[in-house]
Design an enzyme around this catalytic site. Structure first.
Site, mmCIF file in Angstrom:
data_model
loop_
_atom_site.group_PDB
_atom_site.id
_atom_site.type_symbol
_atom_site.label_atom_id
_atom_site.label_comp_id
_atom_site.label_asym_id
_atom_site.label_seq_id
_atom_site.Cartn_x
_atom_site.Cartn_y
_atom_site.Cartn_z
ATOM 1 N N SER A 1 -14.701 -4.993 -11.447
ATOM 2 C CA SER A 1 -15.967 -4.368 -11.085
ATOM 3 C C SER A 1 -17.063 -4.846 -12.003
ATOM 4 O O SER A 1 -16.827 -5.126 -13.181
ATOM 5 C CB SER A 1 -15.845 -2.850 -11.191
ATOM 6 O OG SER A 1 -17.100 -2.228 -11.033
ATOM 7 N N TYR B 1 -14.175 5.478 -14.804
ATOM 8 C CA TYR B 1 -14.006 4.310 -13.929
ATOM 9 C C TYR B 1 -14.439 3.045 -14.663
ATOM 10 O O TYR B 1 -13.710 2.044 -14.691
ATOM 11 C CB TYR B 1 -14.824 4.499 -12.654
ATOM 12 C CG TYR B 1 -14.729 3.351 -11.692
ATOM 13 C CD1 TYR B 1 -13.628 3.204 -10.851
ATOM 14 C CD2 TYR B 1 -15.746 2.408 -11.603
ATOM 15 C CE1 TYR B 1 -13.547 2.149 -9.965
ATOM 16 C CE2 TYR B 1 -15.670 1.346 -10.718
ATOM 17 C CZ TYR B 1 -14.567 1.225 -9.899
ATOM 18 O OH TYR B 1 -14.484 0.175 -9.014
ATOM 19 N N ASP C 1 0.840 -1.188 0.000
ATOM 20 C CA ASP C 1 0.000 0.000 0.000
ATOM 21 C C ASP C 1 0.877 1.240 0.000
ATOM 22 O O ASP C 1 1.970 1.240 0.591
ATOM 23 C CB ASP C 1 -0.915 0.024 1.225
ATOM 24 C CG ASP C 1 -2.153 0.874 1.004
ATOM 25 O OD1 ASP C 1 -3.233 0.291 0.791
ATOM 26 O OD2 ASP C 1 -2.044 2.106 1.026
ATOM 27 N N LYS D 1 -12.326 -0.398 -15.991
ATOM 28 C CA LYS D 1 -12.705 -1.771 -15.663
ATOM 29 C C LYS D 1 -12.980 -2.594 -16.920
ATOM 30 O O LYS D 1 -12.665 -3.795 -16.973
ATOM 31 C CB LYS D 1 -13.912 -1.777 -14.729
ATOM 32 C CG LYS D 1 -13.649 -1.065 -13.405
ATOM 33 C CD LYS D 1 -12.406 -1.607 -12.715
ATOM 34 C CE LYS D 1 -12.099 -0.856 -11.439
ATOM 35 N NZ LYS D 1 -10.904 -1.386 -10.749
ATOM 36 N N ASP E 1 3.554 1.646 -4.519
ATOM 37 C CA ASP E 1 2.851 2.586 -5.384
ATOM 38 C C ASP E 1 2.641 1.872 -6.714
ATOM 39 O O ASP E 1 3.591 1.663 -7.471
ATOM 40 C CB ASP E 1 3.687 3.854 -5.567
ATOM 41 C CG ASP E 1 3.039 4.849 -6.527
ATOM 42 O OD1 ASP E 1 1.972 4.547 -7.091
ATOM 43 O OD2 ASP E 1 3.618 5.938 -6.718
ATOM 44 N N VAL E 2 1.397 1.480 -6.996
ATOM 45 C CA VAL E 2 1.140 0.675 -8.193
ATOM 46 C C VAL E 2 1.333 1.456 -9.478
ATOM 47 O O VAL E 2 1.355 0.865 -10.569
ATOM 48 C CB VAL E 2 -0.271 0.049 -8.165
ATOM 49 C CG1 VAL E 2 -0.454 -0.847 -6.955
ATOM 50 C CG2 VAL E 2 -1.362 1.113 -8.235
#
Length: 288
Positions: A145, A158, A43, A162, A66-67
Site C-alpha cells: 500500500s 493498517y 481464498d 504496510k 487461510d493466510v
C-alpha cells in the site's frame, strides 16, 4: 519441471494469488489469465474463489486458503504445485482494513490486520521462497500500500502493517540477492473496492482494481522492487521526506486523506468490517 527465472512474458507462468476470490485479487487473476498464465486462486471463501475460477476459465484453479494458518498456507502451496506445477510467482494479496480513530480501534481489528496483512505476508514468503531459491528462480509479488510510505490518519494499524511489510521485504530481498528469486512490493493509493468503502482518496485519483492488476502484471514481466500506483507517488514520497518537518506536515495534510473525518458518523463500512474483521482472516485485499 524447473521454475523459470523472474521476468519475461507472463504467458506460461504458474502463479498463485492469495485473496483471489474478489476485488483486486480477482482482477489480478483475470489479467494474468488473459496474458496466458495458469493461476491458482487461494481464498478463505473457497466457494467465491471457485466461482471466480469458473468465470476466468480452464487455466484457473481455486483452493481454500487461510493466510493466518501455517498449515493452511503450506497445504495450499503444496496443492497448487501438485495441480499446476512448481510456482513461478506467488502474489501475496490477501488483506483487511479497519478505519477510524486509533483509540477506538477494537483489539479484534488490530489482531486481524496484524494476522492477515503482516504475518500472512511473512508466512507466504517464508513458505514459498525457499523452494524457489532451491530451484534457482521465482518471484514473490506483494500487494502492499502507499500507506507504507504515507500513513493516513484513521488507518494507523493498517499503515503499520504496510510499513512492516515493506521493511520485511526489504530485508528478505537482500537475503535472496543472487538466488534468482525476485521480490516486489506493489503500493497503490486508494482503490475502488469494498475494503476502501466509505474512505477518501485524498489528493490522488481513485484507482480501479484493474490498475493494480496491470501494475502486478508489469512487475512480473519486468521485476523491480518498489512499484507505486500511480507511478509518481514513490518519487513524491521520497521528495517529501527530505523537507523540513513543518513543510512535510503541510504537504502530507494536503495530499493524504484524513480517514477519521471521512468515516465520522458514517455506517458505510459497517458491513465490510463486520464480515472481513469479525472472522480474523481476510478474504480479499482491496485498497492500499
Amino acid at each position: 519441471m524447473a521454475v523459470r527465472k523472474a521476468g519475461g512474458p507472463v504467458a506460461g507462468k504458474i502463479v498463485a494469488v492469495t485473496g483471489g476470490a474478489q476485488g483486486i485479487g480477482r482482477e489480478i487473476a483475470r489479467r494474468l489469465v488473459d496474458s496466458g498464465a495458469r493461476v491458482v486462486l487461494g481464498d478463505r471463501n473457497v466457494e467465491a474463489a471457485r466461482a471466480t475460477a469458473a468465470e476466468l476459465g480452464r487455466r484457473t484453479l481455486a483452493l481454500e486458503l487461510d493466510v493466518t494458518s501455517t498449515a493452511s498456507f503450506r497445504g495450499f502451496l503444496a496443492a497448487a504445485e501438485e495441480a499446476a506445477g512448481p510456482l513461478d510467482v506467488l502474489v501475496n494479496n490477501a488483506g483487511v482494513m479497519w478505519v477510524g480513530p486509533f483509540d477506538d480501534e477494537p483489539d479484534s481489528a488490530t489482531d486481524a490486520m496484524l494476522a492477515v496483512n503482516l504475518r500472512g505476508v511473512i508466512r507466504g514468503v517464508r513458505l514459498a521462497a525457499p523452494a524457489m531459491r532451491q530451484r534457482g528462480g521465482g518471484h514473490i509479488v506483494t500487494v502492499a500500500s502507499a500507506a507504507a510510505r504515507l500513513a493516513p490518519p484513521g488507518e494507523a494499524t493498517y499503515a503499520a502493517t504496510k510499513h512492516g511489510v515493506l521493511g520485511y521485504l526489504t530485508a528478505v530481498r537482500e537475503e535472496l540477492r543472487g538466488s534468482g528469486v525476485a521480490v516486489t512490493a506493489v503500493m497503490p493509493v486508494v482503490v475502488d473496492t469494498k475494503l476502501a468503502e466509505g474512505t477518501d482518496a485524498g489528493g490522488a485519483a481513485l484507482l480501479q482494481p484493474e490498475d493494480v492488476a496491470e501494475a502486478v502484471a508489469s512487475a512480473i514481466r519486468r521485476p523491480r522492487f518498489e512499484v507505486t500506483v500511480p507511478g509518481y507517488v514513490g518519487p513524491l514520497a521520497r521528495a517529501v521526506a527530505l523537507l523540513p518537518q513543518r513543510v512535510r506536515d503541510a504537504v502530507h495534510r494536503r495530499l493524504v486523506p484524513d480517514q477519521v473525518e471521512a468515516v465520522r458518523g458514517s455506517s458505510a463500512r459497517a458491513d465490510y468490517e463486520s464480515r472481513a474483521l469479525g472472522g480474523a482472516a481476510g478474504e480479499e485485499h482491496d485498497e492500499h
